[in-house]
Design an enzyme around this catalytic site. Structure first.
Site, short mmCIF file in Angstrom:
data_model
loop_
_atom_site.label_atom_id
_atom_site.label_comp_id
_atom_site.label_asym_id
_atom_site.label_seq_id
_atom_site.Cartn_x
_atom_site.Cartn_y
_atom_site.Cartn_z
N SER A 1 38.30 -11.72 -17.99
CA SER A 1 39.54 -11.53 -18.76
C SER A 1 39.86 -12.71 -19.68
O SER A 1 40.71 -12.57 -20.55
CB SER A 1 40.71 -11.29 -17.81
OG SER A 1 40.98 -12.45 -17.04
N LYS B 1 45.41 -16.87 -16.80
CA LYS B 1 45.78 -16.29 -18.10
C LYS B 1 46.33 -17.42 -18.98
O LYS B 1 46.51 -18.54 -18.56
CB LYS B 1 46.86 -15.20 -17.95
CG LYS B 1 46.52 -14.08 -16.98
CD LYS B 1 45.37 -13.20 -17.45
CE LYS B 1 45.07 -12.11 -16.42
NZ LYS B 1 43.83 -11.37 -16.76
#
EC number: 3.4.21.89
Length: 299
Positions: free
Chosen positions: A74, A152
């Site tokens: 990701s 993230k």
């Protein structure tokens, strides 16, 4: 038979039995088997040393830094975690958030809300021994992280409004487009707009750099947290790639919300020389006009 100054026999007469050992020599003879005592001492100290090492590792992991294994793709290509490749190990620094909060552009590791679906499935151990080994492996970054741990990039903080997308497909914060040079494979998001979402105080809006393969805040807008995560759930700031060796290096935290400011600064940089030129040319123009008027014939 005479004796020397040390108290031992000076010589031995042939044919006679050797003299009996003195008390000093018997004492030295008894002291010889000392090696087993050293080994037993080391065995007694080993558990203490292991306990001290465990406590130190626990303190460092809790308050200072922790190695973290990147479990998914990701964050490609900033952080490798793709299937079939060597996943990055990053060092997560906890000190920066002792005195402040995460800023837009920071890469953070955090414990996801209970409404987030794990990006990787991992079966937790069922006994304390393998659980301890797993904890130690996670502390040094060689074991898969907990299913609740995510990595993230911070996009917006408390009080800011985030939305996608502007006419050029860029994410905006408070109506201004972000400068995100790290984005990888963003095409699918053009058909998945979101927002506007106003981030509550004490919470963050986070997104993965691999925008087409990241189940981040965008995928959880409908939950009770509006897709945001709590600042208190942030474990630390990903600061350094420590493994593999060929990818060793620091991780940047670009000022992603400075795009408009940079553009404004660029426009000012273009306007200022022009204005300075006009100001500098004004006295010359006035002087030339006065000179022409003096030279002009009367009448």
């Amino acid at each position: 038979m005479s004796s020397d100054r040390s108290g031992g026999p000076a010589d031995v007469v042939p044919g006679e039995d050797p003299p009996p050992r003195t008390a000093a020599r018997r004492s030295l003879w008894r002291r010889r088997p000392a090696q087993p005592e050293k080994k037993s001492s080391l065995l007694r100290e080993l558990p203490v040393l292991l306990l001290v090492a465990f406590v130190l590792a626990l303190l460092v992991k809790t308050f200072l830094a922790q190695a973290f294994f990147i479990p998914s793709g990701s964050m490609e290509q900033t952080l490798h975690g793709c299937p079939g490749c060597t996943g990055d190990r990053v060092l997560v620094n906890k000190v920066p958030y002792w005195f402040g909060e995460p800023e837009p552009g920071d890469i953070v590791v955090f414990e996801g809300p209970d409404t987030w679906v794990p990006e990787v499935d991992y079966q937790e151990p069922s006994n304390w021994f393998t659980g301890g080994l797993l904890w130690l492996g996670r502390a040094v970054g060689v074991a898969p992280p907990s299913e609740d741990d995510y990595v993230k990039r911070v996009i917006a903080t408390g009080g800011q409004t985030v939305q996608c997308c502007d006419a050029e497909g860029r994410v905006t914060v408070d109506g201004e487009p972000l400068d995100e040079p790290y984005i990888f494979e963003d095409t699918p998001l053009e058909s998945r707009p979101f927002g506007p979402v106003t981030v509550p105080e004490g919470r963050l809006w986070v997104m993965g750099d691999h925008r087409s393969a990241s189940a981040d805040s965008r995928a959880h807008v409908g939950d009770r947290y509006g897709g945001t995560i709590a600042v208190d759930d942030v474990i630390g700031k990903a600061a350094l790639i420590v493994w593999p060796v060929d990818r060793f290096g620091t991780l940047d935290s670009p000022d992603i919300q400075a795009a408009e400011a940079a553009a404004t600064s660029g426009r000012i940089g273009q306007v200022l020389p022009l204005g300075a030129g006009l100001v500098g040319a004004l006295p010359v123009a006035v002087w030339n006009r006065r000179r022409r008027l003096r030279r002009a014939p009367p009448g």
